[in-house]
Design a protein around this motif. Structure first.
Motif, PDB file in Angstrom:
ATOM      1  N   ILE B  72       0.846  -1.209   0.000  1.00 12.52           N
ATOM      2  CA  ILE B  72       0.000   0.000   0.000  1.00 12.52           C
ATOM      3  C   ILE B  72       0.879   1.257   0.000  1.00 12.52           C
ATOM      4  N   ARG B  73       1.978   1.188   0.742  1.00 11.21           N
ATOM      5  CA  ARG B  73       2.826   2.384   0.884  1.00 11.21           C
ATOM      6  C   ARG B  73       3.558   2.752  -0.400  1.00 11.21           C
ATOM      7  N   VAL B  74       3.656   1.827  -1.332  1.00 13.34           N
ATOM      8  CA  VAL B  74       4.362   2.156  -2.574  1.00 13.34           C
ATOM      9  C   VAL B  74       3.427   2.186  -3.790  1.00 13.34           C
ATOM     10  N   LEU B  75       2.125   2.314  -3.542  1.00 11.02           N
ATOM     11  CA  LEU B  75       1.211   2.504  -4.674  1.00 11.02           C
ATOM     12  C   LEU B  75       1.301   3.955  -5.128  1.00 11.02           C
ATOM     13  N   PHE B  76       1.175   4.183  -6.405  1.00  8.14           N
ATOM     14  CA  PHE B  76       1.226   5.547  -6.933  1.00  8.14           C
ATOM     15  C   PHE B  76      -0.129   6.227  -6.761  1.00  8.14           C
ATOM     16  N   PRO B  77      -0.129   7.540  -6.473  1.00  6.61           N
ATOM     17  CA  PRO B  77      -1.411   8.262  -6.445  1.00  6.61           C
ATOM     18  C   PRO B  77      -1.963   8.389  -7.869  1.00  6.61           C
ATOM     19  N   PHE B 409      -1.433   1.386  -8.042  1.00  6.81           N
ATOM     20  CA  PHE B 409      -2.141   2.620  -8.348  1.00  6.81           C
ATOM     21  C   PHE B 409      -3.279   2.815  -7.351  1.00  6.81           C
ATOM     22  N   ILE B 410      -3.438   4.059  -6.891  1.00 11.67           N
ATOM     23  CA  ILE B 410      -4.593   4.397  -6.040  1.00 11.67           C
ATOM     24  C   ILE B 410      -5.552   5.203  -6.904  1.00 11.67           C
ATOM     25  N   SER B 411      -6.739   4.689  -7.131  1.00 17.64           N
ATOM     26  CA  SER B 411      -7.644   5.347  -8.069  1.00 17.64           C
ATOM     27  C   SER B 411      -8.428   6.462  -7.378  1.00 17.64           C
ATOM     28  N   GLY B 412      -9.251   7.142  -8.144  1.00 22.59           N
ATOM     29  CA  GLY B 412     -10.145   8.164  -7.589  1.00 22.59           C
ATOM     30  C   GLY B 412     -11.567   7.647  -7.458  1.00 22.59           C
TER      31      GLY B 412
END
Lengths: 468, 471
Positions: B72-77, B409-412
């Motif tokens: 989780i800590r290395v997912l991209f915004p 990736f962290i989505s919106g």
């Protein structure tokens, strides 16, 4: 919904205990219940213009005395209405408790006679409010109050306070439409007025209501020239665009529309380390006071430090001092934001993927951040800077900063004052509306024009008596 | 670990060669261990190759993935693929844009000289010619385009997964294999472009044997990335009441004559398109791949022209994309299928950043293939919800299929994720999302993504703006 706040509808000296409509809170905040304004439209509008006459049975001095008596009664700790407004705001406002408390505690002082008299004198002229003023032989002018709807902003409680005072000083009749992020402060003031002087003309010319902006059935009836003469609209582009659909001859729209403010800091700031420290402390006030919730707060800070490697080093050093100074602001003025804007956080997080272009100081949690641009360009989301996130932009010459000013600019904090004097005319040409010594952005004078216009004069009807 | 999973662990691309349905027949107890092992391997493989990932993991102090929280800590915004400053486009700083992109891909772009490019289209062309990249873009709220650095091979794999899905989703070999038996292809949009959907379609056309003879497009040319960006900027500026603040790059102004010509060629083709569709392919089975909103616009137009039941019963529709920013009437699907004349449809939830879509089942759930590791994050704190039960929050994922860019990736989007300890009533195993999905920006009342190919009027407006500005 057990935690619904009851927000009474106040119509000209009468409190309506009807809470039949419920409105959900925004983003997890308290919802509230109030009357359905549609049921009271006939009473909310002032149909007969002649009903304004009672405001002319009192003297200007009596108005000042009334306000002076009202002020101390609005003390947060002794007034249950104000206390309830504060409690509701704790949930609906973007301001932390410590800042809100400070803001509410400053309310009584705004009603002091020295303050209100100066506002009236400098923004309209007491003579014009009190009688017919001869401008030459045969021609006399008087400022009369008008019937106005005020769509107020809720970012700070002082907007409602200023509206009540302005309405009284101009002998106007106000219908205040409260915002959902501060539905109770204006109501609490109106309730206190009723308890103090229920029959007083100033009490009888204030209505405070909530309806959902865009309630077309209600608004179509309200915004009729036979009911109102002016609309004073604070706030967002959408609300102003929406209101403009109701405009027609006979209705004057006074907009205090959304603005952005900035900062220009001259090379003198780098004369000594002490001076730089002090400049950073001043800039921190402009950025951080009231958690950057105001349109007066600084967002983009142009710094004349040069754009070569040493310039950039200076900008970074200043950015660090500024960040530290923002973090050290007193709790009553500024805190980490309690609802940090998630979209802004995503933008700040993205900057670490373009580290050649920006240095980000802070921004890990909700503490705020200073973004130092490496070129003379503000970040793409400069318009959305909030929650104590500011952007330091290094420039070679003040020209770049001047060119960035446009019709959407309100306040510019400038250091040093000599620079302000040197460029103030040019900033005005570009669109800036208020030029202030660095550190003073959040302390606008109540007795000077606002947003490039004179709202109090505009609230009046200027009547001419012409003997020929 | 069962053979299927060890095979995916050895190489996630085996997902393509193995039967699609097997991916939805994995016991929940096995999935967690597989996900963790696969994430660990992928991170170890890409960490030193993708500079941005290396930096992020150093900042976060993550040297290896030993638990899901590390991941989780290395997912991209979700802002990462548009994190460059807009001025790179406005001032034609394509050298800098290339350098920025270099940080996001395992490919070496240091030898690319893009300093001579004067428009986005030129830059994308250059990368097509000189590298393996086949960049696709989406449209952001400010008109700043997201650039996704996917290679030609990765783009092909996206289409191979799609082929598998069409063939096997409703049971092995229940659908056509579009590579072995090409079908006529209809696209109510541009023929191509760099916009994600169009780029995918363009590459798919080659793979699925689409020729000029057996295809039909609304517009026979490619959509310009520059015009798409401008359309977004105009919409964003108008939404803020700041139309006066748009600046145009000289490169764009210089190309205005080209755009004028395109507009002239385009205008009459809307009516022609429907006539041709009926004349050329009426009654035949065809392959349609488009968004619901584009299809709805097209079928509404068809209805107004009194046209219905256009295609053969064995046709295939692949759709998705929600109804971004569109207010559709209650009977929108009826309007679509009455016009089309068939009902074999595959609806997918996906996003450009993810290589596999999630097909919807008859019980209204989007099923997640094992090559995507999904998470639901708390929208405020960003912390992961437990991998059990049902949770609603911000959708994040690691896509195991990417090879040259980090698929974390962290989505919106706000989604509801289930399936850790219960299966969908359709009988498929594994994780799934509820179909109620929305963007956080919509929820907060903000402006949503501007879907430029779904909104031709925005496009027209951009052209108009450009012409006025150039005069």
């Amino acid at each position: 919904m057990t935690d619904l706040f009851e927000v009474p509808l106040v119509i000209r000296g009468r409190v309506v205990d009807d809470y039949s409509r419920q409105f959900p809170g925004r983003m997890g905040s308290h919802g509230f219940a109030t009357a359905d304004a549609n049921d009271y439209i006939e009473q909310i509008v002032l149909n007969r213009p002649s009903d304004m006459a009672d405001l002319y049975s009192i003297s200007f001095d009596e108005i000042i005395e009334y306000l002076a008596e009202l002020g101390p009664r609005l003390a947060l700790d002794s007034n249950p209405h104000m206390h309830r407004a504060f409690e509701l705001s704790r949930s609906t406002s973007g301001l932390s408790d410590s800042i809100l408390r400070y803001a509410y505690e400053t309310i009584p002082a705004a009603f002091a006679s020295s303050e209100t008299r100066r506002v009236a004198e400098n923004l309209v002229g007491v003579d014009y409010l009190e009688g017919w003023v001869k401008v030459r032989d045969g021609v006399r002018v008087r400022a009369f109050g008008s019937r106005a709807v005020h769509i107020i902003a809720g970012n700070v409680p002082l907007v409602g306070v200023a509206t009540v005072i302005r309405n009284a000083l101009t002998r106007s009749d106000a219908v205040i439409k409260t915002p959902s992020n501060d539905p109770l402060t204006s109501t609490a003031i109106a309730q206190t007025m009723i308890e103090m002087a229920p029959e007083h003309p100033l009490t009888r010319h204030l209505t405070v209501a909530y309806w959902k902006g865009g309630d077309e059935v209600f608004e179509q009836q309200l915004y009729q020239p036979r009911h109102i003469e002016k609309i004073v609209a604070w706030g967002g582009f959408n609300s102003i665009k929406h209101i403009s659909a109701y405009l027609q001859p006979g209705i004057d729209l006074i907009t205090l529309d959304p603005k952005q403010s900035g900062t220009i800091i001259g090379a003198e700031a780098f004369d000594s380390p002490q001076r730089l420290q002090s400049v950073a402390a001043k800039a921190a006030m402009d950025v951080g006071v009231f958690n950057q919730e105001g349109c007066v707060n600084a967002r983009v800070i142009y710094l004349v430090c040069g754009t070569d490697a040493s310039g950039l080093e200076k900008a970074r050093a200043f950015g660090q001092l500024l960040f530290d100074a923002v973090q050290n602001l007193p709790q009553s003025l500024s805190t980490p934001h309690k609802r940090f804007d998630a979209a802004l956080k995503d933008e700040v997080d993205a900057l670490r993927f373009v580290e050649d272009e920006y240095t980000v100081i802070g921004g890990r949690g909700n503490e705020g951040a200073i973004i130092v641009s490496h070129e003379s360009e503000a970040v793409d989301f400069a318009r959305d800077l909030a929650c104590r996130v500011a952007n330091v932009v290094p420039i070679d010459s003040v020209e770049t900063a001047i060119k960035s000013v446009n019709a959407y600019t309100q306040t510019i904090g400038i250091y040093p004052d000599s620079l302000k004097d040197a460029i103030r005319d040019r900033l005005a040409f570009q669109g800036a509306q208020r030029l202030v010594s660095l550190g003073g952005a959040c302390n606008p004078p109540a007795d000077a024009p606002q947003d490039g216009i004179e709202p109090l004069r505009r609230m009046c009807k200027w009547i001419v008596d012409d003997t020929q | 670990m069962k053979h299927y999973l060890s095979s995916l662990l050895a190489d996630p691309k085996n997902f393509i060669a193995l039967r699609y349905g097997e991916g939805f027949d994995i016991e929940d107890s096995e999935l967690g261990e597989f996900h963790l092992q696969a994430a660990k391997k992928k991170f170890a493989g890409l960490r030193d190759k993708v500079k941005a990932l290396k930096r992020l993991s150093e900042e976060q102090g993550v040297e290896e993935i030993s638990c899901f929280d590390d991941l989780i800590r290395v997912l991209f915004p979700h802002t990462v693929y548009k994190s460059y400053p807009l001025s790179f486009l406005e001032k034609s700083r394509f050298d800098k844009l290339t350098k920025w992109l270099d940080g996001l891909t395992a490919l070496d772009l240091s030898h690319i000289d893009a300093s001579g490019c004067t428009s986005i289209d030129e830059w994308l062309d250059l990368l097509d010619v000189q590298t393996e990249l086949r960049i696709s873009h989406s449209a952001g709220t400010t008109g700043k385009l997201s650039f996704l650095p996917r290679t030609r091979q990765e783009a092909e794999n996206v289409n191979l997964i799609l082929r598998d899905m069409i063939r096997d989703w409703y049971g092995d070999d229940t659908g056509p294999d579009l590579i072995e038996t090409p079908m006529p292809y209809i696209q109510p949009s541009y023929k191509g472009g760099y916009y994600t959907m169009l780029r995918g379609a363009e590459l798919r056309a080659e793979l699925f044997g689409v020729t000029d003879e057996n295809s039909l497009y609304l517009y026979p040319d490619r959509m310009s990335a520059d015009v798409c960006s401008l359309a977004g900027r105009i919409r964003a500026a108008e939404a803020k009441g700041e139309s006066g603040s748009i600046e145009l790059s000289p490169g764009l102004v210089n190309k205005r004559d080209q755009f004028i010509q395109r507009e002239k060629d385009k205008k009459e083709s809307v009516s022609e398109f429907f006539q041709q569709a009926v004349e050329k392919f009426g009654g035949r089975s065809v392959f349609l791949c488009t968004t619901w909103t584009m299809l709805y616009d097209a079928m509404l137009e068809a209805r107004e022209r009194g046209i219905d039941n256009i295609f053969g019963k064995d046709s295939v529709l692949v759709s998705g994309g929600g109804n971004k920013g569109y207010d559709l009437p209650d009977d929108w699907k009826e309007i679509i299928f009455r016009g089309l004349g068939f009902d074999r449809a595959y609806e997918l939830y996906g996003m450009s950043e993810m290589m596999s879509g999630f097909p919807v089942c008859e019980h209204g759930h989007y099923h997640i293939p094992p090559v995507v590791i999904p998470f639901v994050l708390d929208p405020i704190t960003g912390e992961s919800m437990p991998r059990s039960g049902t949770h609603t929050g911000r959708f994040a994922f690691l896509d195991l299929m990417t090879e040259t860019y980090w698929g974390g990736f962290i989505s919106g989007d706000e989604v509801t994720l289930s399936g850790f300890d219960d299966d969908c009533a359709c009988g498929r195993k594994g994780l799934f999302l509820d179909t109620a999905i929305r963007r956080y920006s919509e929820k907060e009342g903000g402006d949503d993504k501007i879907n430029c190919s779904g909104a031709p009027e925005a496009h027209d407006k951009a052209i108009e703006f450009l012409l006025n500005a150039a005069q």
